[in-house]
Design a protein around this motif. Structure first.
Motif, mmCIF file in Angstrom:
data_model
loop_
_atom_site.group_PDB
_atom_site.id
_atom_site.type_symbol
_atom_site.label_atom_id
_atom_site.label_comp_id
_atom_site.label_asym_id
_atom_site.label_seq_id
_atom_site.Cartn_x
_atom_site.Cartn_y
_atom_site.Cartn_z
ATOM 1 N N ALA A 264 1.503 -2.825 -14.114
ATOM 2 C CA ALA A 264 1.993 -2.014 -16.015
ATOM 3 C C ALA A 264 0.729 -1.055 -15.058
ATOM 4 O O ALA A 264 0.416 -1.392 -15.143
ATOM 5 N N GLY A 265 1.488 0.126 -16.546
ATOM 6 C CA GLY A 265 0.911 1.027 -16.335
ATOM 7 C C GLY A 265 0.628 1.710 -15.867
ATOM 8 O O GLY A 265 0.044 2.939 -15.915
ATOM 9 N N VAL A 266 2.205 1.693 -14.761
ATOM 10 C CA VAL A 266 1.424 2.668 -13.767
ATOM 11 C C VAL A 266 2.631 4.375 -13.685
ATOM 12 O O VAL A 266 3.583 4.024 -15.119
ATOM 13 N N LYS A 267 2.652 4.943 -12.982
ATOM 14 C CA LYS A 267 3.343 6.273 -14.341
ATOM 15 C C LYS A 267 4.651 6.432 -12.599
ATOM 16 O O LYS A 267 5.719 7.622 -13.395
ATOM 17 N N GLU A 268 4.605 6.103 -11.801
ATOM 18 C CA GLU A 268 5.903 5.810 -10.681
ATOM 19 C C GLU A 268 6.910 4.828 -10.373
ATOM 20 O O GLU A 268 6.108 3.389 -10.579
ATOM 21 N N PRO A 269 7.703 4.575 -9.892
ATOM 22 C CA PRO A 269 8.225 3.514 -9.589
ATOM 23 C C PRO A 269 8.021 2.979 -8.645
ATOM 24 O O PRO A 269 7.269 3.268 -7.729
ATOM 25 N N HIS A 270 7.722 1.224 -7.749
ATOM 26 C CA HIS A 270 7.302 0.897 -7.131
ATOM 27 C C HIS A 270 8.042 0.837 -5.923
ATOM 28 O O HIS A 270 9.646 1.334 -6.168
ATOM 29 N N GLN A 271 8.123 0.895 -4.812
ATOM 30 C CA GLN A 271 9.012 0.931 -3.645
ATOM 31 C C GLN A 271 8.371 -0.041 -2.832
ATOM 32 O O GLN A 271 6.857 -1.311 -3.015
ATOM 33 N N TRP A 272 9.045 -1.177 -1.921
ATOM 34 C CA TRP A 272 8.806 -2.362 -0.969
ATOM 35 C C TRP A 272 8.139 -1.435 0.743
ATOM 36 O O TRP A 272 8.546 -0.157 0.888
ATOM 37 N N TYR A 273 7.214 -2.020 1.041
ATOM 38 C CA TYR A 273 6.360 -1.620 2.548
ATOM 39 C C TYR A 273 6.116 -2.532 3.476
ATOM 40 O O TYR A 273 6.220 -3.737 2.928
ATOM 41 N N PHE A 274 6.079 -1.952 4.411
ATOM 42 C CA PHE A 274 6.657 -3.026 5.463
ATOM 43 C C PHE A 274 5.701 -2.640 6.830
ATOM 44 O O PHE A 274 5.359 -1.892 7.338
ATOM 45 N N GLY A 275 5.949 -3.857 7.425
ATOM 46 C CA GLY A 275 4.720 -3.275 8.565
ATOM 47 C C GLY A 275 3.063 -3.939 9.223
ATOM 48 O O GLY A 275 2.741 -4.821 8.532
#
Length: 302
Positions: A264-275
């Protein structure tokens, strides 16, 4: 390629993410997820994501790739590299960074080689997707192994907590993950691996990760199947949130959680990360880490 779908009930009429025709045999009737330019809900704010004019398909493994027909599917790649450097790719991705974060027809190599990396930076070999849409059911299928039989790629079993490796996460670019899992030496058997699943619930404490599940007794050098189902939502259940997170490892359920799955409270969309992200290990490290990924695919739920 324009996104042909509008999801009823989504705030602001977001057009950012949608469906593309099934392209693998992972789930015969599955619809491959993609990101396209448009608005996405971030909290209560419509935020524009520029993905260019082509859809960014979320199939990065052997059945997909990092780049298809000249269009990069990944947003960024970051890896420890030779000569005291950390290499960052964005825009032009190609097949990645040879031997560190690299797509091949037989699998995706994500590797830290002993002695590499920029001094003082955390060791990693990591890739990130384009932005994700909240409020819709998503399905990830992952298949990977940790280490192999060669000396340089053998998984070294260090004391628990010494060198955990974050393998997968959902997060905005500038803060810690909302949901994630990492590999570590098994605290029940030091010759085996465990996967640990955690969630950050900002409605409880934004600095605390809650352990949501764990799987013990996994072997290095052996393929591990992880199936994830989630609906991404930053709101609590009491506030009308519909978030959930379910995980199966080699067919056995490890996580079944209802509640917020986004920060919550973030300014940018989420992404998914792997590795590989070794959040307790500063480069250069004398300990190598090698992973090979066959399947790295995100679909819309049926």
């Amino acid at each position: 390629m324009k996104n042909p779908h509008i999801y009823a009930g989504l705030l602001f009429g977001s057009l950012i993410c949608g469906l593309a025709g099934a392209q693998t045999q992972v789930t015969p009737s599955a619809t491959l997820y993609y990101t396209a330019s448009g608005y996405v809900r971030v909290g209560t704010t419509p935020t524009y994501v520029n993905a260019g004019t082509a859809a960014r398909l979320h199939d990065f493994g052997t059945t997909g790739g990092f780049t298809k027909d000249g269009t990069p599917r990944l947003a960024t790649i970051v890896s420890a590299n030779t000569n005291n450097t950390q290499t960052i790719l964005s825009g032009t991705i190609g097949n990645g960074i040879p031997g560190r974060v690299e797509w091949t027809p037989t699998g995706v190599t994500m590797q830290n080689i002993a002695g590499e990396g920029q001094s003082g930076t955390l060791c990693r070999a990591q890739a990130s997707s384009y932005a994700l849409l909240p409020d819709v059911p998503l399905v990830w299928n992952l298949r990977f192994k940790l280490g192999d039989a060669t000396v340089a790629r053998k998984w070294q079993f260090l004391p628990v907590g010494k060198d955990p490796v974050l393998l997968w996460q959902i997060k905005p670019p500038t803060t810690s993950p909302s949901i994630a899992f990492y590999a570590d030496t098994d605290n029940l058997n030091p010759s085996k691996l465990q996967l640990v699943f955690g969630v950050t619930d900002d409605s409880v404490n934004s600095n605390t990760t809650v352990r949501a599940g764990e799987v013990h007794g996994l072997s290095d050098g052996t393929m591990i199947d992880v199936h994830i189902e989630a609906l991404l939502d930053d709101r609590s259940v009491a506030a009308g949130g519909k978030g959930y997170w379910k995980v199966w490892v080699n067919g056995t359920q490890a996580v079944n959680r209802v509640g917020p799955t986004l920060r919550a409270g973030v300014k940018e969309p989420h992404q998914w990360y792997f590795g590989i992200y070794r959040y307790n290990t500063v480069c250069p490290s004398s300990v190598p880490r090698y992973t090979l990924w066959e399947t790295l695919r995100l679909d819309m739920a049926k």
